[in-house]
Design a protein around this motif. Structure first.
Motif, PDB file in Angstrom:
ATOM      1  N   GLU A   1       5.139   4.150   2.401  1.00 58.76           N
ATOM      2  CA  GLU A   1       5.156   2.745   1.805  1.00 58.76           C
ATOM      3  C   GLU A   1       5.133   1.673   2.628  1.00 58.76           C
TER       4      GLU A   1
ATOM      5  N   GLN B   1      -8.309   1.887  -4.656  1.00 61.68           N
ATOM      6  CA  GLN B   1      -7.612   2.960  -4.485  1.00 61.68           C
ATOM      7  C   GLN B   1      -8.524   4.525  -3.767  1.00 61.68           C
TER       8      GLN B   1
ATOM      9  N   CYS C   1       0.895  -0.996  -0.031  1.00 60.45           N
ATOM     10  CA  CYS C   1      -0.043  -0.304  -0.279  1.00 60.45           C
ATOM     11  C   CYS C   1       1.090   1.225  -0.022  1.00 60.45           C
TER      12      CYS C   1
ATOM     13  N   TYR D   1     -11.588   3.276   0.631  1.00 65.28           N
ATOM     14  CA  TYR D   1     -10.816   2.626  -0.681  1.00 65.28           C
ATOM     15  C   TYR D   1     -11.827   1.611  -0.837  1.00 65.28           C
TER      16      TYR D   1
ATOM     17  N   PHE E   1      -1.932   3.212   6.229  1.00 65.63           N
ATOM     18  CA  PHE E   1      -3.372   3.376   6.089  1.00 65.63           C
ATOM     19  C   PHE E   1      -4.110   4.553   6.801  1.00 65.63           C
TER      20      PHE E   1
ATOM     21  N   ALA F   1      -3.324   0.463  -3.151  1.00 69.11           N
ATOM     22  CA  ALA F   1      -3.881  -0.984  -1.716  1.00 69.11           C
ATOM     23  C   ALA F   1      -3.398  -2.054  -3.181  1.00 69.11           C
TER      24      ALA F   1
END
Length: 296
Positions: free
Chosen positions: A206, A268, A196, A274, A233, A245
């Motif tokens: 990341e 996304q 992700c 998401y 996240f 992700a």
């Protein structure tokens, strides 16, 4: 799955072979302290550290053998043994910043217990150094730098007891953990790779993790990888940052008559949640993932 990183208890620490005498001294207080050591993780780092006389080992292979013995002795003397990558460039910068002599043990002690670097610590539980543990130390340094970046984005709100966290950060952390859980539950059993990323001020955040999802629902993932995924996240949701992700790998198990299939799903975010999306990452072409709202 929701967890927050906690700063570990610290003690005087060491790097390399000359630490054995220190183990006995620390063992008198083992009930209150953890044993912490730094480990050189490559031949190049071993050679770079030679001027500081961290070890009397003749070469990197001998150094790893000596370090394995040191860790084994520390395990017998302490309830908690932790390690982190001893990064020569980081250490040199630290000594320059604090005007320390890098050949002094006190400089190494201060470097290894520096609070800003404690996210890089990993518990040692008897693993083979040359197996997965050294690569985990390298990843833990990289992950630790990302966690510090996230903490700055959240105004120092990432770490600490749950009850002391900003409610918005705590809620976003729980929401991120729940998103990740739904991705894994929806995927079902299998061996997966998860990535992700969130586009943040100061650079992209990341996280990367390898996951084994067993038929009985048990998920195997390194703790530090889980911490980083949830933190990335969390940062994206709190700061309303765009992100993506990707979950890919082999779905299925031997219990299902050996039936496996290669899958690659993507989601996304525009900062609020998401949704399924088509995506390309390196040589992985991912199709839109399943709706996370349909997963319990």
């Amino acid at each position: 799955m929701s967890r927050n990183s906690r700063p570990p208890r610290t003690s005087r620490c060491t790097s390399g072979n000359p630490a054995r005498a220190r183990i006995q001294a620390q063992a008198r207080r083992r009930e209150e302290q953890a044993f912490i050591t730094g480990i050189l993780t490559s031949r190049a780092d071993f050679e770079a550290a030679r001027p500081w006389q961290l070890t009397d080992a003749a070469d990197f292979d001998s150094y790893l053998l000596d370090t394995a013995v040191l860790l084994s002795e520390a395990q017998r003397a302490f309830g908690t043994v932790q390690a982190r990558m001893f990064h020569p460039a980081d250490f040199a910068d630290f000594c320059l910043l604090h005007r320390l002599d890098p050949t002094e043990q006190s400089a190494r002690d201060r470097y290894l217990v520096n609070p800003a670097l404690q996210t890089q610590l990993l518990p040692y539980q008897g693993e083979e150094l040359s197996g997965d543990f050294i690569p985990r130390l390298v990843r833990a340094r990289e992950s630790g730098l990302t966690l510090r970046h996230i903490d700055l984005l959240l105004d120092g709100g990432l770490f600490g007891p749950d009850e002391e966290l900003d409610p918005a950060v705590r809620q976003a952390h729980q929401q991120g953990a729940e998103l990740f859980r739904r991705m894994l539950v929806g995927a079902g059993c299998g061996a997966y790779h998860f990535r992700c990323a969130v586009d943040a001020p100061g650079g992209r955040l990341e996280a990367d993790a390898r996951i084994l999802h067993w038929e009985d629902g048990v998920v195997r993932i390194n703790d530090e990888d889980l911490d980083l995924v949830c933190a990335v996240f969390c940062a994206g949701l709190v700061r309303e940052l765009p992100g993506a992700a990707l979950l890919y790998g082999s779905q299925g198990s031997a219990g299902a008559c050996g039936e496996y299939r290669q899958v690659a799903w993507a989601w996304q975010s525009t900062g609020y949640g998401y949704t399924p999306a088509t995506m390309s990452l390196g040589d992985v072409e991912a199709e839109p993932g399943f709706s996370l709202g349909t997963v319990c």
